[in-house]
Scaffold this active site. Structure first.
Site, PDB file in Angstrom:
ATOM      1  N   ASP A 106      -5.472  -8.440   1.998  1.00  9.58           N
ATOM      2  CA  ASP A 106      -5.530  -9.896   1.841  1.00  9.58           C
ATOM      3  C   ASP A 106      -6.483 -10.270   0.703  1.00  9.58           C
ATOM      4  O   ASP A 106      -6.193 -11.161  -0.105  1.00  9.58           O
ATOM      5  CB  ASP A 106      -6.009 -10.559   3.136  1.00  9.58           C
ATOM      6  CG  ASP A 106      -5.059 -10.339   4.295  1.00  9.58           C
ATOM      7  OD1 ASP A 106      -3.857 -10.155   4.040  1.00  9.58           O
ATOM      8  OD2 ASP A 106      -5.515 -10.369   5.445  1.00  9.58           O
ATOM      9  N   ASN A 161       0.857  -1.179   0.000  1.00 11.17           N
ATOM     10  CA  ASN A 161       0.000   0.000   0.000  1.00 11.17           C
ATOM     11  C   ASN A 161       0.896   1.233   0.000  1.00 11.17           C
ATOM     12  O   ASN A 161       2.128   1.128   0.008  1.00 11.17           O
ATOM     13  CB  ASN A 161      -0.975  -0.017   1.180  1.00 11.17           C
ATOM     14  CG  ASN A 161      -0.271  -0.100   2.528  1.00 11.17           C
ATOM     15  OD1 ASN A 161       0.834   0.426   2.712  1.00 11.17           O
ATOM     16  ND2 ASN A 161      -0.892  -0.763   3.491  1.00 11.17           N
TER      17      ASN A 161
END
Length: 506
Positions: free
Chosen positions: A286, A216
């Site tokens: 995830d 990220n």
């Protein structure tokens, strides 16, 4: 502006994978397995002992966390999964093994040791949304040398049995050491297996040689050593530096409301997303990496895989806690994202003409969800009002209707020369256009008995010109229902009238 035509391949691939394709895939997850423990309560007062809220306990729940959540997301899509991780020989480690087995996740690669402490993240929430406190039980430690040898040997044996992709889910708890990741990636490269990495920390040398890394924006900034603004050019520059420094093939930077950016050594791709209300971002990464790995392993292009993964992530951020996405939710989410990005309205259209194998998969899936599956069959040579009445009556008996259509040779044997008037593909297309019909399957036998042996529906429906003991394949269903025919309609009579009118006009 996104064009639906550009993503036709994505929709076709998603349909193919959702109709049993995911179940043919096998993906291994290597990483930190942990328990996500949620405690729910209500805040009504402040403690008289200190200025802190008092939580009145309501309920609690446990979910697979870390690498376990990646595995759970893959299983939710239907992908066969195996976990390679380590837990302590404690009650939480035992619980994680039980939960993994209950989710049909292969746990043979999970190493249990009394030298380890199982990681637990306890989140205390007021209601179902507001997180009050998170308490972590953990002890970061790498595997002992002999334990790592055992894990690598187990992984090597697993690779030999056939694997479509590997995900390294690094949560920085110690399992994903530089030496372990290096050995895993090297073994995968020898076998030509793509490795996807969800990274942690600054030491990305251990991921060298991976096919894809998915940080990220915060994780990208940490490895660069400076804040990277959430702007296209800034992210591309930082991503190119990472690719050069760590010998990676692709980097996919997830950018919250800005979507995601893919950079490799030759091109850049920005995947935007529609605006969503964020309920809980726990586990969104995830979901992103698991969906991405599943689509790439299933043969989808990188661009289409990223689009699907981004759509999946948009679903879970609207759920409470670490969550997963079903194929049904993914079909809707992909269509919604396409519609939102091109300014249109969502209009999910699943391909209805299915192979026997695809129909059997759907039938099993629907029944597994407690939904009632109805089957009826016929030639449907000229679709008329009597057919529509019968189809509606059949559909009213359950949640899903599958129609078996006689193939062209079968119709000729049953109806004689000159039939069918419309070929099987045309007849199936007309039936598939009906809202009440969920799937259409063509069979070439004189009766649908063999097809029914594969589908095993809850109910077989036939018209009033049949007796119960005349219904072929009735032994493969729970129930047979005979419904009355609408008087005045039949394909044969319609064709006779047409023939008579044709002769009278000569």
């Amino acid at each position: 502006m996104v064009s639906r035509t550009m993503h036709r391949e994505l929709q076709e691939k998603l349909e193919q994978l959702s109709l049993g394709g995911f179940e043919k895939l096998r993906i291994a997850i290597v990483g930190d397995l942990m328990l996500d423990h949620y405690v729910f309560g209500t805040v009504r007062r402040i403690s008289p002992e200190a200025p802190v809220p008092v939580i009145e306990f309501d309920k609690d729940s446990n979910l697979l966390g870390g690498a376990g959540n990646v595995a759970r997301n893959l299983r939710s899509l239907g992908v066969r999964t195996a976990l390679f991780s380590a837990v302590g020989k404690d009650r939480y480690g035992e619980l994680l093994l039980e939960m993994s087995n209950a989710n049909d996740i292969d746990t043979a690669g999970i190493f249990a040791s009394d030298r380890r402490l199982t990681t637990v993240k306890m989140r205390i929430l007021s209601g179902t949304k507001q997180q009050i406190l998170r308490l972590d039980y953990e002890k970061k430690q790498q595997l002992e040398k002999d334990d790592q040898i055992s894990v690598v040997n187990n992984f090597r044996d697993f690779l030999e049995s056939g694997v479509d992709a590997v995900v390294i889910s690094d949560y920085g708890k110690g399992f994903c050491s530089e030496s372990l990741c290096g050995e895993i990636i090297a073994l995968c490269r020898l076998k030509g297996v793509k490795v996807f990495v969800d990274p942690k920390g600054k030491a990305w040398e251990k991921y060298s040689g991976a096919f894809m890394i998915t940080p990220n924006l915060k994780e990208l900034s940490e490895v660069i050593g400076a804040d990277v603004p959430n702007q296209d050019d800034e992210i591309v520059g930082a991503a190119n530096e990472v690719l050069r420094r760590f010998d990676l093939e692709n980097i996919l930077v997830t950018r919250s409301e800005q979507g995601a950016t893919l950079v490799d050594k030759e091109k850049v791709f920005h995947q935007k997303c529609s605006e969503k209300e964020v309920y809980d971002v726990s586990g969104a990464g995830d979901t992103m990496i698991s969906t991405l790995a599943a689509f790439v392993a299933g043969g989808a292009s990188l661009h289409d895989s990223i689009f699907a993964a981004n759509a999946a992530a948009q679903v879970v951020i609207q759920k409470a806690g670490t969550a997963s996405v079903t194929t049904k939710e993914l079909l809707v989410a992909v269509d919604r994202e396409l519609a939102a990005l091109e300014g249109g309205q969502p209009s999910v259209r699943r391909r209805k003409l299915l192979t026997w194998e695809e129909a059997a998969f759907l039938c099993k899936q629907w029944k597994g969800q407690g939904e009632r599956v109805i089957f009826t069959n016929g030639c449907f040579d000229i679709l008329h009002a009597g057919h529509i009445d019968s189809i509606r009556a059949a559909r009213a008996l359950g949640e899903h209707l599958i129609i078996g259509v006689n193939g062209d040779d079968s119709v000729r044997r049953l109806k004689g020369a000159g039939r069918p008037f419309n070929n099987a593909a045309a007849r199936a297309k007309m039936l598939g256009a009906l809202q009440d019909v969920d799937a259409v399957v063509i069979f070439d036998e004189d009766t649908p008995a063999e097809l029914l042996s594969k589908l095993c529906p809850n109910v077989i429906v036939k018209g009033g010109d049949y007796a119960h003991d005349q219904v072929a394949g009735r032994e493969y269903a729970d129930e047979v229902v005979i419904i009355p025919l609408t008087e005045g309609y039949s394909t044969t009579s319609i064709l006779r009238r047409l023939e008579a009118e044709d002769k009278s006009s000569c």
